[in-house]
Motif scaffolding. Structure first.
Motif, PDB file in Angstrom:
ATOM      1  N   VAL A   4     -51.956  30.414   0.122  1.00 30.30           N
ATOM      2  CA  VAL A   4     -51.625  29.369   1.096  1.00 30.30           C
ATOM      3  C   VAL A   4     -50.295  29.677   1.772  1.00 30.30           C
ATOM      4  O   VAL A   4     -49.329  30.096   1.131  1.00 30.30           O
ATOM      5  N   ALA A   5     -50.262  29.458   3.087  1.00 29.04           N
ATOM      6  CA  ALA A   5     -48.999  29.538   3.827  1.00 29.04           C
ATOM      7  C   ALA A   5     -48.567  28.131   4.205  1.00 29.04           C
ATOM      8  O   ALA A   5     -49.401  27.276   4.522  1.00 29.04           O
ATOM      9  N   ILE A   6     -47.268  27.897   4.145  1.00 31.10           N
ATOM     10  CA  ILE A   6     -46.709  26.629   4.597  1.00 31.10           C
ATOM     11  C   ILE A   6     -46.069  26.867   5.959  1.00 31.10           C
ATOM     12  O   ILE A   6     -45.274  27.790   6.122  1.00 31.10           O
ATOM     13  N   VAL A   7     -46.435  26.022   6.921  1.00 27.57           N
ATOM     14  CA  VAL A   7     -45.873  26.150   8.267  1.00 27.57           C
ATOM     15  C   VAL A   7     -44.934  24.966   8.500  1.00 27.57           C
ATOM     16  O   VAL A   7     -45.377  23.831   8.679  1.00 27.57           O
ATOM     17  N   GLY A   8     -43.624  25.233   8.461  1.00 31.60           N
ATOM     18  CA  GLY A   8     -42.642  24.155   8.629  1.00 31.60           C
ATOM     19  C   GLY A   8     -42.142  23.690   7.273  1.00 31.60           C
ATOM     20  O   GLY A   8     -42.920  23.185   6.473  1.00 31.60           O
ATOM     21  N   TYR A   9     -40.845  23.880   7.032  1.00 30.64           N
ATOM     22  CA  TYR A   9     -40.355  23.653   5.672  1.00 30.64           C
ATOM     23  C   TYR A   9     -39.359  22.489   5.618  1.00 30.64           C
ATOM     24  O   TYR A   9     -38.196  22.649   5.294  1.00 30.64           O
ATOM     25  N   GLY A  10     -39.867  21.294   5.949  1.00 31.82           N
ATOM     26  CA  GLY A  10     -39.073  20.074   5.794  1.00 31.82           C
ATOM     27  C   GLY A  10     -39.502  19.340   4.525  1.00 31.82           C
ATOM     28  O   GLY A  10     -39.926  19.969   3.557  1.00 31.82           O
ATOM     29  N   ASN A  11     -39.404  18.008   4.531  1.00 31.13           N
ATOM     30  CA  ASN A  11     -39.796  17.218   3.356  1.00 31.13           C
ATOM     31  C   ASN A  11     -41.233  17.501   2.931  1.00 31.13           C
ATOM     32  O   ASN A  11     -41.521  17.704   1.756  1.00 31.13           O
ATOM     33  N   LEU A  12     -42.142  17.496   3.914  1.00 31.22           N
ATOM     34  CA  LEU A  12     -43.559  17.692   3.580  1.00 31.22           C
ATOM     35  C   LEU A  12     -43.806  19.120   3.092  1.00 31.22           C
ATOM     36  O   LEU A  12     -44.521  19.330   2.105  1.00 31.22           O
ATOM     37  N   GLY A  13     -43.192  20.093   3.758  1.00 27.13           N
ATOM     38  CA  GLY A  13     -43.349  21.484   3.338  1.00 27.13           C
ATOM     39  C   GLY A  13     -42.908  21.680   1.886  1.00 27.13           C
ATOM     40  O   GLY A  13     -43.576  22.364   1.110  1.00 27.13           O
ATOM     41  N   ARG A  14     -41.796  21.035   1.531  1.00 27.29           N
ATOM     42  CA  ARG A  14     -41.329  21.147   0.142  1.00 27.29           C
ATOM     43  C   ARG A  14     -42.299  20.460  -0.819  1.00 27.29           C
ATOM     44  O   ARG A  14     -42.528  20.930  -1.941  1.00 27.29           O
ATOM     45  N   GLY A  15     -42.896  19.336  -0.370  1.00 31.82           N
ATOM     46  CA  GLY A  15     -43.924  18.657  -1.187  1.00 31.82           C
ATOM     47  C   GLY A  15     -45.129  19.560  -1.413  1.00 31.82           C
ATOM     48  O   GLY A  15     -45.678  19.624  -2.519  1.00 31.82           O
ATOM     49  N   VAL A  16     -45.537  20.287  -0.382  1.00 31.73           N
ATOM     50  CA  VAL A  16     -46.673  21.209  -0.514  1.00 31.73           C
ATOM     51  C   VAL A  16     -46.317  22.340  -1.476  1.00 31.73           C
ATOM     52  O   VAL A  16     -47.119  22.713  -2.342  1.00 31.73           O
ATOM     53  N   LYS A  17     -45.101  22.867  -1.362  1.00 33.38           N
ATOM     54  CA  LYS A  17     -44.678  23.962  -2.252  1.00 33.38           C
ATOM     55  C   LYS A  17     -44.786  23.530  -3.715  1.00 33.38           C
ATOM     56  O   LYS A  17     -45.324  24.245  -4.562  1.00 33.38           O
ATOM     57  N   GLN A  18     -44.283  22.338  -3.981  1.00 37.66           N
ATOM     58  CA  GLN A  18     -44.349  21.818  -5.349  1.00 37.66           C
ATOM     59  C   GLN A  18     -45.805  21.670  -5.812  1.00 37.66           C
ATOM     60  O   GLN A  18     -46.152  22.024  -6.941  1.00 37.66           O
ATOM     61  N   ALA A  19     -46.661  21.152  -4.945  1.00 45.18           N
ATOM     62  CA  ALA A  19     -48.071  20.955  -5.309  1.00 45.18           C
ATOM     63  C   ALA A  19     -48.762  22.293  -5.562  1.00 45.18           C
ATOM     64  O   ALA A  19     -49.584  22.417  -6.473  1.00 45.18           O
ATOM     65  N   LEU A  20     -48.426  23.311  -4.780  1.00 44.89           N
ATOM     66  CA  LEU A  20     -49.017  24.636  -4.999  1.00 44.89           C
ATOM     67  C   LEU A  20     -48.637  25.164  -6.378  1.00 44.89           C
ATOM     68  O   LEU A  20     -49.448  25.803  -7.056  1.00 44.89           O
ATOM     69  N   GLU A  21     -47.408  24.872  -6.796  1.00 44.41           N
ATOM     70  CA  GLU A  21     -46.963  25.318  -8.120  1.00 44.41           C
ATOM     71  C   GLU A  21     -47.683  24.553  -9.230  1.00 44.41           C
ATOM     72  O   GLU A  21     -47.907  25.071 -10.319  1.00 44.41           O
ATOM     73  N   ASN A  22     -48.053  23.297  -8.968  1.00 43.52           N
ATOM     74  CA  ASN A  22     -48.735  22.474  -9.975  1.00 43.52           C
ATOM     75  C   ASN A  22     -50.209  22.823 -10.148  1.00 43.52           C
ATOM     76  O   ASN A  22     -50.833  22.414 -11.118  1.00 43.52           O
ATOM     77  N   ASN A 274     -43.482   9.814  -0.855  1.00 40.19           N
ATOM     78  CA  ASN A 274     -44.525   9.982   0.158  1.00 40.19           C
ATOM     79  C   ASN A 274     -44.769  11.474   0.472  1.00 40.19           C
ATOM     80  O   ASN A 274     -45.908  11.937   0.394  1.00 40.19           O
ATOM     81  N   PRO A 275     -43.740  12.263   0.775  1.00 32.02           N
ATOM     82  CA  PRO A 275     -44.019  13.676   1.114  1.00 32.02           C
ATOM     83  C   PRO A 275     -44.591  14.473  -0.050  1.00 32.02           C
ATOM     84  O   PRO A 275     -45.436  15.353   0.163  1.00 32.02           O
ATOM     85  N   GLU A 276     -44.175  14.178  -1.268  1.00 28.39           N
ATOM     86  CA  GLU A 276     -44.737  14.925  -2.412  1.00 28.39           C
ATOM     87  C   GLU A 276     -46.208  14.581  -2.612  1.00 28.39           C
ATOM     88  O   GLU A 276     -47.029  15.454  -2.899  1.00 28.39           O
ATOM     89  N   PHE A 277     -46.547  13.295  -2.476  1.00 30.85           N
ATOM     90  CA  PHE A 277     -47.955  12.919  -2.642  1.00 30.85           C
ATOM     91  C   PHE A 277     -48.799  13.491  -1.508  1.00 30.85           C
ATOM     92  O   PHE A 277     -49.869  14.060  -1.737  1.00 30.85           O
ATOM     93  N   THR A 278     -48.315  13.338  -0.275  1.00 32.86           N
ATOM     94  CA  THR A 278     -49.052  13.895   0.865  1.00 32.86           C
ATOM     95  C   THR A 278     -49.254  15.398   0.674  1.00 32.86           C
ATOM     96  O   THR A 278     -50.346  15.928   0.900  1.00 32.86           O
ATOM     97  N   GLY A 279     -48.223  16.091   0.223  1.00 36.70           N
ATOM     98  CA  GLY A 279     -48.327  17.524  -0.048  1.00 36.70           C
ATOM     99  C   GLY A 279     -49.423  17.818  -1.060  1.00 36.70           C
ATOM    100  O   GLY A 279     -50.199  18.770  -0.906  1.00 36.70           O
ATOM    101  N   SER A 280     -49.511  16.987  -2.073  1.00 38.71           N
ATOM    102  CA  SER A 280     -50.503  17.178  -3.122  1.00 38.71           C
ATOM    103  C   SER A 280     -51.924  16.978  -2.569  1.00 38.71           C
ATOM    104  O   SER A 280     -52.850  17.716  -2.922  1.00 38.71           O
ATOM    105  N   VAL A 281     -52.089  16.007  -1.677  1.00 37.96           N
ATOM    106  CA  VAL A 281     -53.392  15.779  -1.038  1.00 37.96           C
ATOM    107  C   VAL A 281     -53.763  16.972  -0.142  1.00 37.96           C
ATOM    108  O   VAL A 281     -54.909  17.440  -0.146  1.00 37.96           O
ATOM    109  N   LEU A 282     -52.787  17.488   0.584  1.00 39.15           N
ATOM    110  CA  LEU A 282     -53.060  18.620   1.490  1.00 39.15           C
ATOM    111  C   LEU A 282     -53.501  19.855   0.708  1.00 39.15           C
ATOM    112  O   LEU A 282     -54.358  20.621   1.163  1.00 39.15           O
TER     113      LEU A 282
END
Lengths: 324, 324
Positions: A4-22, A274-282
């Motif tokens: 997975v690539a993350i495009v844009g590394y703000g709050n949501l991008g960091r939430g996605v990064k964490q979810a990818l690790e989980n 919110n951004p961590e949960f949204t990241g997890s859904v994505l």
């Protein structure tokens, strides 16, 4: 393993990064940023590439790109660019523009044999699912969506633009009275004011006219004037200590009758981040989009089009044995 | 117009009939009964056929058969018979046997180019969906399912078999304390007793030993012994007046962490009539199964395999415009 690539590394991008690790079946393969040189200073172990020129070195494999920019300016531009190159997930949340954006993404994804899930997250996303399920399971029912208690970025930004305001945080708060009316089986029509109130915390300039600020926020059209608004002035320390998190949540309620029997469905999210949960859904959607494309499904999808089992890390057999 | 047959005309069958009338795109085409001659006396306007010999007159068209019998004796027999003839929906709810039943139905449906949705309803069914969604959206989270307050037919039947009991109605009641613990963000392990209690209303024979009945119910293995049980003796009039309805409901809760943030998802049903709501869910599934088969998808499905949009009477365009 889904790359997975993350495009844009703000709050949501960091939430996605964490979810990818989980998640054991997903891996962060690259970050795309508008300012890659700046980001490279912080991120050493992952390739950082430019959003403007999304060219991929040969040794990097990307199965899905998750777009984490804003819906106003980033996603409408980046979606079409990235859907040419990869499967994509985004959380485009300008509700009124979803049909047009869907058509555009559908054409590009199909042409490039990719699969793009648009408007994923919790609203639009999970709440959309619950609205559709509620309506399908209870014909002729009425749907209610309540948001909060949680921070609205748009309303916080609007309050921040008022003269004399240094910083502001706006909480959308659902009205208990309205929630309980639906829960008790009534099927009421609510005014905007009856469903939500808005609570604003303001850090003002030292000599600012607080009454004027309160009046300007409270009477601001589109954002505040249709609601009961509470404006609280706080210190910089209080702002930092009590209002740095981004909690959110809400309710989707469906109330209807079958014959003479009242039937009420209620879905609730309580999210500390919110951004961590949204990241997890994505990331769950990235898994589904990968499987959809592997099975030869091309084009744009919303979460309404995804068989729930495809979002799960578990096999269909496991789901039937342990989750039914 | 989707032509639907109801197989078995008890509480659930009547719920399905009502739901078919509430939906503009579905029509009741025939009723199958084990005692068709008896049912024909009450039902004049719909063809009544025999479950034992499900032969169809030429002028009747059936797109989907909804099986409304019991999971113990009816569905395991009728499912395979009807899946040869039609697309089917059932609410098979013996959770442990779902994988085996799925395989059997999958083979028969595929062979006959039909599509069969098994184990639909609210649990299994909607609650299964919510368990899978919760687990997919919050990796490493914990799922809790609470049932009630509502009537459990199995537990009512068990109490009815106790000597001296003329009639009994058992309500499963979720423990507020446990619900609130999960809602508050704890991720506890509960004992059976901590999650639910069982409240039984008994109509006893005139000279029955009430203490003995209470003891026998309370200590009954599998059904009651693991719970706190409340036994109330009532009159025939009270039983009829207060306990004739079949309410049910429950909660699926998912509690997990993303990083250090607590995230809690909660789904709740409050159903005044369990069979009417289940009937309504089965009719939405009939719509989906018809569309799946039309698109060339054959075999067995659960609700986990159905794209949510297919359950809806609205078009994909309408859903994107109005429900996202």
């Amino acid at each position: 393993m889904i790359n997975v690539a993350i495009v844009g590394y703000g709050n949501l991008g960091r939430g996605v990064k964490q979810a990818l690790e989980n998640n054991k079946d997903t891996k962060l393969a690259a970050l795309f940023s508008r300012r890659p040189e700046k980001l490279k200073k912080d991120i050493k172990d992952i390739p950082v590439l430019s959003t403007e020129k999304p060219l991929l070195p040969e040794d990097i494999k990307i199965d899905v790109a998750i777009l984490c920019g804003g819906s106003k300016e980033d996603t409408p531009v980046q979606g079409p660019v990235f859907a040419k190159l990869f499967n994509t997930i985004d959380s485009f949340d300008t509700h009124a523009d979803i049909p047009v954006y869907f058509k555009k993404m559908d054409a590009i994804a199909k042409e490039n044999k990719h699969c793009s899930v648009i408007s994923a997250g919790w609203d639009p996303g999970i709440f959309s699912l619950e609205r559709v399920y509620g309506d399908a399971f209870l014909t002729g029912s009425k749907n209610y969506t309540f948001w909060g208690k949680g921070v609205s970025q748009g309303h916080s930004d609007a309050a921040r633009k008022v003269e004399g305001v240094l910083d502001a945080r706006q909480y959308t708060v659902p009205m208990d009275n309205a929630l309980n009316k639906v829960r008790s089986g009534e099927i009421p029509d609510f005014t905007t004011r009856e469903m939500h109130k808005r609570v604003v915390y303001v850090l003002a300039e030292e000599n600012a006219d607080r009454n004027k600020i309160t009046k300007e926020i409270t009477e601001m059209p589109n954002y505040y004037s249709a609601y009961n608004v509470e404006v609280n002035f706080i210190t910089a320390e209080e702002m930092k200590k009590n209002h740095s998190a981004l909690p959110h949540g809400g309710f989707v309620m469906t109330s209807g009758l079958t014959g003479k029997s009242k039937q009420i469905l209620e879905y609730r999210c309580q999210l500390e981040s919110n951004p961590e949960f949204t990241g997890s859904v994505l990331v769950a959607c990235a898994r589904a989009v990968y499987r959809l494309q592997q099975a030869g499904n091309y084009g744009a999808f919303t979460m309404l089009d995804i068989p729930p089992a495809l979002l799960s890390p578990h096999s269909a057999d496991d789901l039937r044995a342990h989750f039914m």
